[in-house]
Motif scaffolding. Structure first.
Motif, mmCIF file in Angstrom:
data_model
loop_
_atom_site.group_PDB
_atom_site.id
_atom_site.type_symbol
_atom_site.label_atom_id
_atom_site.label_comp_id
_atom_site.label_asym_id
_atom_site.label_seq_id
_atom_site.Cartn_x
_atom_site.Cartn_y
_atom_site.Cartn_z
ATOM 1 N N ASN A 138 42.635 5.829 26.813
ATOM 2 C CA ASN A 138 42.470 5.137 27.867
ATOM 3 C C ASN A 138 43.754 4.665 28.645
ATOM 4 O OD1 ASN A 138 39.907 4.890 27.339
ATOM 5 N ND2 ASN A 138 39.915 3.170 25.757
ATOM 6 N N GLY A 139 43.578 4.385 29.731
ATOM 7 C CA GLY A 139 44.855 4.377 30.590
ATOM 8 C C GLY A 139 45.573 5.522 31.364
ATOM 9 N N SER A 140 44.946 6.672 30.705
ATOM 10 C CA SER A 140 46.118 7.862 31.362
ATOM 11 C C SER A 140 45.616 8.138 32.661
ATOM 12 C CB SER A 140 45.576 8.968 30.223
ATOM 13 O OG SER A 140 44.048 9.314 30.393
ATOM 14 N N GLY A 141 44.436 7.794 33.336
ATOM 15 C CA GLY A 141 44.043 7.956 34.382
ATOM 16 C C GLY A 141 42.735 8.868 34.700
ATOM 17 N N LYS A 142 42.085 9.002 33.527
ATOM 18 C CA LYS A 142 40.769 9.768 33.592
ATOM 19 C C LYS A 142 39.834 9.440 34.744
ATOM 20 C CE LYS A 142 39.203 9.040 29.681
ATOM 21 N NZ LYS A 142 40.146 8.153 28.729
ATOM 22 N N THR A 143 39.404 8.131 34.946
ATOM 23 C CA THR A 143 38.580 7.758 35.980
ATOM 24 C C THR A 143 39.113 8.012 37.296
ATOM 25 O OG1 THR A 143 38.202 5.883 34.364
ATOM 26 C CG2 THR A 143 37.305 5.820 36.565
ATOM 27 N N THR A 144 40.195 7.709 37.509
ATOM 28 C CA THR A 144 41.009 8.053 38.785
ATOM 29 C C THR A 144 41.043 9.372 39.103
ATOM 30 O OG1 THR A 144 42.365 6.145 38.347
ATOM 31 C CG2 THR A 144 43.048 7.347 40.164
ATOM 32 N N THR A 145 41.382 10.200 38.219
ATOM 33 C CA THR A 145 41.273 11.780 38.371
ATOM 34 C C THR A 145 39.955 12.085 38.559
ATOM 35 O OG1 THR A 145 43.465 11.664 36.818
ATOM 36 C CG2 THR A 145 42.176 13.816 37.173
ATOM 37 N N ILE A 146 39.041 11.888 37.987
ATOM 38 C CA ILE A 146 37.681 12.258 38.280
ATOM 39 C C ILE A 146 37.400 12.006 39.490
ATOM 40 C CG2 ILE A 146 35.361 12.082 37.708
ATOM 41 C CD1 ILE A 146 36.120 11.401 34.743
ATOM 42 N N GLY A 188 42.784 22.683 29.695
ATOM 43 C CA GLY A 188 43.867 22.647 30.693
ATOM 44 C C GLY A 188 44.228 21.065 30.897
ATOM 45 N N LEU A 189 45.615 20.901 31.621
ATOM 46 C CA LEU A 189 46.090 19.333 31.868
ATOM 47 C C LEU A 189 45.843 18.932 33.267
ATOM 48 C CD1 LEU A 189 49.176 19.965 29.740
ATOM 49 C CD2 LEU A 189 47.052 19.045 28.806
ATOM 50 N N VAL A 190 45.672 17.663 33.450
ATOM 51 C CA VAL A 190 46.044 16.992 34.745
ATOM 52 C C VAL A 190 47.068 15.666 34.232
ATOM 53 C CG1 VAL A 190 45.435 15.130 36.368
ATOM 54 C CG2 VAL A 190 43.854 17.237 35.829
ATOM 55 N N MET A 191 48.526 15.916 34.716
ATOM 56 C CA MET A 191 49.536 14.983 34.502
ATOM 57 C C MET A 191 49.346 14.034 35.532
ATOM 58 S SD MET A 191 51.904 14.267 32.521
ATOM 59 C CE MET A 191 52.157 15.775 31.532
ATOM 60 N N THR A 192 49.136 12.696 35.405
ATOM 61 C CA THR A 192 49.104 11.713 36.450
ATOM 62 C C THR A 192 50.442 10.857 36.265
ATOM 63 O OG1 THR A 192 48.311 9.864 34.672
ATOM 64 C CG2 THR A 192 46.535 11.266 35.756
ATOM 65 N N LYS A 193 50.495 9.865 37.333
ATOM 66 C CA LYS A 193 51.636 9.172 37.534
ATOM 67 C C LYS A 193 52.964 9.831 37.769
ATOM 68 C CE LYS A 193 48.739 5.936 34.788
ATOM 69 N NZ LYS A 193 48.583 4.815 33.940
ATOM 70 N N LEU A 194 53.008 10.846 38.411
ATOM 71 C CA LEU A 194 54.217 11.519 38.709
ATOM 72 C C LEU A 194 54.873 10.793 40.014
ATOM 73 C CD1 LEU A 194 53.666 15.163 37.506
ATOM 74 C CD2 LEU A 194 55.394 13.709 36.901
ATOM 75 N N ASP A 195 54.407 9.897 40.673
ATOM 76 C CA ASP A 195 54.839 9.105 41.806
ATOM 77 C C ASP A 195 55.726 8.240 41.549
ATOM 78 O OD1 ASP A 195 52.435 8.157 40.698
ATOM 79 O OD2 ASP A 195 52.509 6.623 42.206
ATOM 80 N N GLY A 196 55.655 7.726 40.010
ATOM 81 C CA GLY A 196 56.579 6.682 39.721
ATOM 82 C C GLY A 196 58.201 7.011 39.257
ATOM 83 N N THR A 197 58.462 6.404 38.373
ATOM 84 C CA THR A 197 59.588 6.727 37.834
ATOM 85 C C THR A 197 59.768 7.636 36.937
ATOM 86 O OG1 THR A 197 59.392 5.153 36.091
ATOM 87 C CG2 THR A 197 60.754 4.153 37.965
ATOM 88 N N ALA A 198 58.703 8.204 36.214
ATOM 89 C CA ALA A 198 58.730 9.483 35.482
ATOM 90 C C ALA A 198 59.119 10.653 36.278
ATOM 91 C CB ALA A 198 57.290 9.571 34.811
#
Ligand code: GDP
Length: 298
Positions: free
Chosen positions: A106-114, A246-256
């Motif tokens: 939860n919180g990883s960004g599943k909903t948003t990614t879907i 396979g993977l989807v990596m979220t939140k790569l827009d931030g400081t990460a």
């Protein structure tokens, strides 16, 4: 004009003198390689991958004097070499519906990614159905409905707390009846009780296989890049719970900076289908290995 020393590699060369005619050079010796390795570990590559990358850069070059620009190029090439084989869009099959199971904490960004994926496939002319399989989290179901509306894609929901597998079965029936190209199934992401979650996911897979023995065709694990090294243990955990493809990596827009992607690629070799670069519907990009390597090295 010589480039100012900056970014990850720049730090190994000190401030440098921007006015000097030539860039400072350093010998590739044990001290330099150790600093490079430390820096890569701090960038979330993990010790194993950092060691391998450093060793590859050192090979045949020990003692050679390199500038920061040269070292950047070597490092970017080394990282691109690891990342290129995993940079693959979600494979599409002629099978209708192609079933995509989406897993992750939860919180990883599943909903948003879907939502983002649904929008992209819709734009590509695909007929998409979404199933809100996290039936216990009312907020998640609502969010998914909002995303479905944005993307213009129907979202199948069930009463709160009802069996996700039975929803998945109903969603398969509807997707088949409508001749949908793609069925995306959201799932629960509570890791507090892994046994429960494992059984829940296994049951979803079992019931959809009653309709199509080849389903699910993809099992996407969504990971949050800001969790750093944690992403590695999440892959290990979810590979035990489901047949992650396979993977989807979220939140790569931030400081990460996303250094953990290199560790993931090096350790697991799972394809990276897309990266999340924001909270809006269009903020999902294909993963570009060369661009990523350049950005990471700075
Ligand atoms: P879920 O619990 O796994 O379904 O996660 P959500 O899709 O609800 O996302 C959790 C939070 O992360 C929300 O606030 C999203 O807006 C945010 N989020 C998701 N993907 C991204 C991304 O790529 N970039 C940014 N900045 N935020 C994201």
């Amino acid at each position: 004009a010589p480039q100012q020393s900056s970014g990850l590699v720049g730090r190994l060369f000190g401030r440098g003198d921007a006015a000097a005619a030539e860039q400072p050079r350093r010998a590739l010796d044990d001290e330099m390689l150790e600093e490079l390795e430390d820096m890569l570990v701090q960038t979330d590559l993990g010790v194993e991958t950092a060691l391998r990358v450093t060793a590859n850069i050192a090979e045949g070059r020990m003692g050679r004097r390199v500038s920061s620009t040269e070292l950047k190029q070597l490092l970017a090439a080394e990282i691109a070499r690891i990342m290129t084989p995993v940079a693959k869009p979600l494979p599409l099959y002629p099978r209708k519906p192609q079933v995509v199971l989406v897993v992750g904490v939860n919180g990883s960004g599943k909903t948003t990614t879907i939502g983002k994926l649904a929008s992209q496939f819709k734009a590509a002319g695909k007929n998409v159905v979404i199933a809100a399989g996290d039936t216990f989290r009312a907020a998640a179901v609502e969010q998914l409905q909002v995303w479905g509306q944005r993307a213009g894609v129907p979202v199948m929901v069930a009463a709160q707390g009802s069996d996700p597998a039975s929803l998945a079965f109903d969603a398969m029936t509807r997707a088949e009846a409508e001749g949908a190209d793609l069925l995306m199934i959201d799932t629960a992401g509570r890791l507090q009780n892994r046994q429960d979650l494992m059984e829940e996911l296994a049951k979803i897979v079992r019931v959809i296989r009653k309709k199509d023995p080849s389903a699910p065709h993809n099992t996407l694990l969504v990971l949050d890049a800001t969790t750093g090294q944690n992403a590695l243990s999440q892959v290990e955990t979810f590979r035990k719970l489901a047949d992650v493809s396979g993977l989807v990596m979220t939140k790569l827009d931030g400081t990460a900076r996303g250094g953990v992607l290199v560790a993931l690629a090096d350790r697991f070799g799972l394809p990276i289908h897309a990266i999340g670069v924001g909270e809006q519907i269009d903020d999902l990009d294909a993963f570009d290995a060369e661009e990523f390597a350049r950005a990471l090295v700075g």
